[in-house]
Design a protein around this motif. Structure first.
Motif, PDB file in Angstrom:
ATOM      1  N   TYR A  38      -2.856  17.036  -2.639  1.00 34.34           N
ATOM      2  CA  TYR A  38      -4.196  16.453  -2.555  1.00 34.34           C
ATOM      3  C   TYR A  38      -5.280  17.490  -2.241  1.00 34.34           C
ATOM      4  CZ  TYR A  38      -4.988  16.827   2.470  1.00 34.34           C
ATOM      5  OH  TYR A  38      -5.242  17.329   3.710  1.00 34.34           O
ATOM      6  N   TYR A  41      -5.977   3.231  -6.239  1.00 30.53           N
ATOM      7  CA  TYR A  41      -7.451   3.257  -6.174  1.00 30.53           C
ATOM      8  C   TYR A  41      -8.010   4.628  -6.534  1.00 30.53           C
ATOM      9  CZ  TYR A  41      -5.863   4.768  -1.551  1.00 30.53           C
ATOM     10  OH  TYR A  41      -5.180   5.387  -0.543  1.00 30.53           O
ATOM     11  N   LYS A  42      -7.152   5.633  -6.739  1.00 29.67           N
ATOM     12  CA  LYS A  42      -7.639   6.962  -7.118  1.00 29.67           C
ATOM     13  C   LYS A  42      -7.789   6.995  -8.647  1.00 29.67           C
ATOM     14  CE  LYS A  42      -6.089   8.908  -2.804  1.00 29.67           C
ATOM     15  NZ  LYS A  42      -4.983   9.435  -1.999  1.00 29.67           N
ATOM     16  N   GLN A  49       0.859  -1.183   0.000  1.00 27.30           N
ATOM     17  CA  GLN A  49       0.000   0.000   0.000  1.00 27.30           C
ATOM     18  C   GLN A  49       0.895   1.233   0.000  1.00 27.30           C
ATOM     19  OE1 GLN A  49      -3.090  -0.126  -0.423  1.00 27.30           O
ATOM     20  NE2 GLN A  49      -3.602  -2.228   0.062  1.00 27.30           N
ATOM     21  N   LEU A  50       0.305   2.363  -0.292  1.00 27.45           N
ATOM     22  CA  LEU A  50       1.109   3.581  -0.457  1.00 27.45           C
ATOM     23  C   LEU A  50       1.956   3.902   0.781  1.00 27.45           C
ATOM     24  CD1 LEU A  50      -0.086   6.952  -1.936  1.00 27.45           C
ATOM     25  CD2 LEU A  50       1.363   6.848   0.043  1.00 27.45           C
ATOM     26  N   THR A  51       1.323   3.967   1.940  1.00 26.13           N
ATOM     27  CA  THR A  51       2.069   4.400   3.136  1.00 26.13           C
ATOM     28  C   THR A  51       3.162   3.389   3.490  1.00 26.13           C
ATOM     29  OG1 THR A  51       0.050   5.486   3.889  1.00 26.13           O
ATOM     30  CG2 THR A  51       1.833   5.285   5.481  1.00 26.13           C
ATOM     31  N   ALA A  73       0.246   9.913  -5.339  1.00 27.35           N
ATOM     32  CA  ALA A  73      -1.144   9.479  -5.096  1.00 27.35           C
ATOM     33  C   ALA A  73      -2.137  10.197  -6.003  1.00 27.35           C
ATOM     34  CB  ALA A  73      -1.518   9.696  -3.626  1.00 27.35           C
ATOM     35  N   HIS A  74      -1.967  11.511  -6.152  1.00 28.87           N
ATOM     36  CA  HIS A  74      -2.907  12.294  -6.957  1.00 28.87           C
ATOM     37  C   HIS A  74      -2.362  12.629  -8.340  1.00 28.87           C
ATOM     38  CE1 HIS A  74      -6.290  13.175  -4.211  1.00 28.87           C
ATOM     39  NE2 HIS A  74      -5.395  12.728  -3.337  1.00 28.87           N
ATOM     40  N   CYS A  82      -0.652   5.176  -4.826  1.00 26.67           N
ATOM     41  CA  CYS A  82      -1.721   4.218  -4.601  1.00 26.67           C
ATOM     42  C   CYS A  82      -2.437   4.048  -5.939  1.00 26.67           C
ATOM     43  CB  CYS A  82      -2.683   4.693  -3.515  1.00 26.67           C
ATOM     44  SG  CYS A  82      -3.347   6.337  -3.808  1.00 26.67           S
TER      45      CYS A  82
HETATM   46  C1  LIG Z   1      -4.684   8.880  -0.794  1.00 26.38           C
HETATM   47  C2  LIG Z   1      -3.385   9.242  -0.188  1.00 26.38           C
HETATM   48  C3  LIG Z   1      -2.780   8.430   0.796  1.00 26.38           C
HETATM   49  C4  LIG Z   1      -3.425   7.174   1.289  1.00 26.38           C
HETATM   50  O1  LIG Z   1      -2.507   6.269   1.828  1.00 26.38           O
HETATM   51  P1  LIG Z   1      -2.772   4.704   1.818  1.00 26.38           P
HETATM   52  O2  LIG Z   1      -1.519   4.134   2.350  1.00 26.38           O
HETATM   53  O3  LIG Z   1      -3.120   4.302   0.425  1.00 26.38           O
HETATM   54  O4  LIG Z   1      -3.941   4.439   2.733  1.00 26.38           O
HETATM   55  C5  LIG Z   1      -1.546   8.831   1.294  1.00 26.38           C
HETATM   56  N1  LIG Z   1      -0.942   9.969   0.866  1.00 26.38           N
HETATM   57  C6  LIG Z   1      -1.507  10.763  -0.070  1.00 26.38           C
HETATM   58  C7  LIG Z   1      -0.809  12.006  -0.524  1.00 26.38           C
HETATM   59  C8  LIG Z   1      -2.751  10.440  -0.607  1.00 26.38           C
HETATM   60  O5  LIG Z   1      -3.324  11.246  -1.497  1.00 26.38           O
END
Ligand SMILES: *Cc1c(COP(=O)(O)O)cnc(C)c1O
Length: 425
Positions: A195, A245-246, A106-108, A222-223, A243
């Motif tokens: 974001y 899912y966006k 996952q992203l984080t 992410a964005h 990530c």
């Molecule tokens: C959506 C988003 C996340 C979400 O983190 P996950 O690990 O996918 O839950 C984190 N950072 C940014 C900048 C985001 O836009």
């Protein structure tokens, strides 16, 4: 207020009929509100489900049912190699070599893995520069990493704020801050597209400035991924995470990704957390004692691949391959420009709202962040009631993301029409 607002509907319809990407809209499911297809403008939060996703996941379920463990080698898409199937498409989206990108975790989680390797503080160099108001999860990641190194975040984390009275950062101010901290700077890390404001930062200039200051440069995409074209390899970015899912439409909690520039592949001094899936592929099942990382970013993998989630990612990437990010960007510039134009027609003196996102199209993706000056929550409720799915952020921002893959110019017009009606009540 303009008297001929309604005439823009014909403009919207013309733009739709001329749109070379209009066919892609049919490849997605649209949520309904009270039985009617909604105006979906939250692809920046959760992208829509491609109709093909079910088929892709069902194929893996069938292989699992029919082959059991043999699916690892003999499935339609053998699970052992699943992380490879998305490489080419991901590489195109971020402007990288296939060896520089991998879908994992996952992203984080990926942000932490990258910080373990690329945030290498010394007594002299330990500072991190980032944008103020970064996404909470990123802030928590930076702070907890600093604490791992026994460094006080208050002394090490520099968060750049816009000039007084402004909403966005000037590239020259970012460059200046980087240069001013060059004695102590270890890392520069930005959300490539912010974001909250929707600002698209200058990846190349920030990276050049970071390197000139003796620091590394990383980005959270992410964005940005699936929203704006990028050239991470050419721009010499050190690492990035995202990530899916966006804008990538891989479904809730979909498998995320990471980029590491090949400049770092031969560096034996890089520290990293290790797991068996990052181990040299040929020996992975020999269960040897010494960890030998795979070539490329694949060596950062820890666990075996989440195949069901990866199937959903592949379904969506097929669409991106057909649509092409460059062409999506061309439409996106028009689509978001049209939204901005209509909003300014409705409220030319910005009495009711103010667009926080930069008005320079090169400094934004598809999202506009609309700051409501009064009754924001009420307006948001009303437009939601009228069939719009958008996104509310305290203290008063409505984020609207017209996505070129599946949103139309007519939808943008309808959205503006609803806003106009609610404001005039
Ligand atoms: C959506 C988003 C996340 C979400 O983190 P996950 O690990 O996918 O839950 C984190 N950072 C940014 C900048 C985001 O836009």
């Amino acid at each position: 207020m303009s008297t001929n607002f309604d005439s823009y509907l014909a403009v919207a319809k013309k733009l739709d009929s001329d749109d070379p990407l209009k066919k892609f809209r049919k490849l997605f499911y649209f949520p309904k509100i009270n039985g009617k297809t909604s105006f979906y403008f939250t692809g920046n939060s959760l992208g829509l489900q491609p109709i093909a996703t079910k088929k892709f996941i069902n194929e893996e379920l069938s292989d699992w049912a029919n082959l059991g463990v043999e699916g690892h080698l003999h499935g339609k898409r053998p699970w052992l190699f699943y992380h490879k199937f998305s490489k080419n498409a991901l590489a195109k989206l971020v402007g990288a070599k296939p060896t520089e990108v991998v879908a994992m975790n996952q992203l984080t989680v990926n942000l932490h893995l990258m910080l373990i390797s690329f945030y290498k503080p010394s007594a002299q160099r330990f500072k991190i520069i980032t944008e103020a108001g970064a996404f909470s999860s990123d802030q928590y990641a930076f702070e907890s990493q600093l604490k791992l190194h026994n460094i006080n975040p208050k002394e090490a984390l520099i968060e750049l704020k816009p000039r007084a009275g402004e909403n966005n950062l000037h590239t020259e101010d970012i460059e200046k801050a980087i240069s001013e901290n060059k004695e102590n700077l270890a890392l520069v890390i930005f959300g490539a597209v912010q974001y909250y404001t929707g600002q698209f930062f200058n990846i190349k200039k920030i990276t050049v400035a970071a390197h000139k200051a003796g620091a590394l440069a990383g980005f959270d995409l992410a964005h940005a991924i699936g929203n704006v074209p990028m050239q991470l390899h050419k721009d010499q970015v050190d690492f990035a995470v995202w990530c899916s899912y966006k804008y990538l439409n891989a479904g809730p909690g979909g498998v995320a990704g990471a980029f590491v520039h090949e400049n770092h592949f031969k560096n034996r001094n890089l520290k990293r957390l290790a797991g068996w899936w990052g181990h040299a592929e040929k020996e992975r099942f020999q269960m040897k004692e010494q960890f030998v990382p795979m070539q490329g970013v694949d060596g950062w993998q820890l666990s075996n691949f989440p195949v069901l989630s990866g199937a959903a990612l592949l379904a969506s990437l097929e669409i991106f391959k057909m649509a092409e990010i460059k062409k999506l960007r061309e439409k996106s510039l028009l689509l978001t420009g049209f939204l901005e134009f209509l909003l300014l027609e409705i409220d030319p003196d910005q009495e009711n709202f103010k667009i926080l996102t930069p008005n320079d199209p090169q400094q934004r993706g598809c999202q506009l962040s609309i700051f409501t000056k009064k009754n924001g929550r009420q307006i948001f409720k009303k437009i939601t009631h009228a069939g719009v799915i958008a996104d509310w952020r305290e203290p008063g921002v409505i984020r609207v993301a017209p996505v070129p893959l599946y949103n139309s110019f007519e939808e943008v017009f309808r959205f503006a029409e609803i806003v106009k009606r609610e404001l005039s009540k």
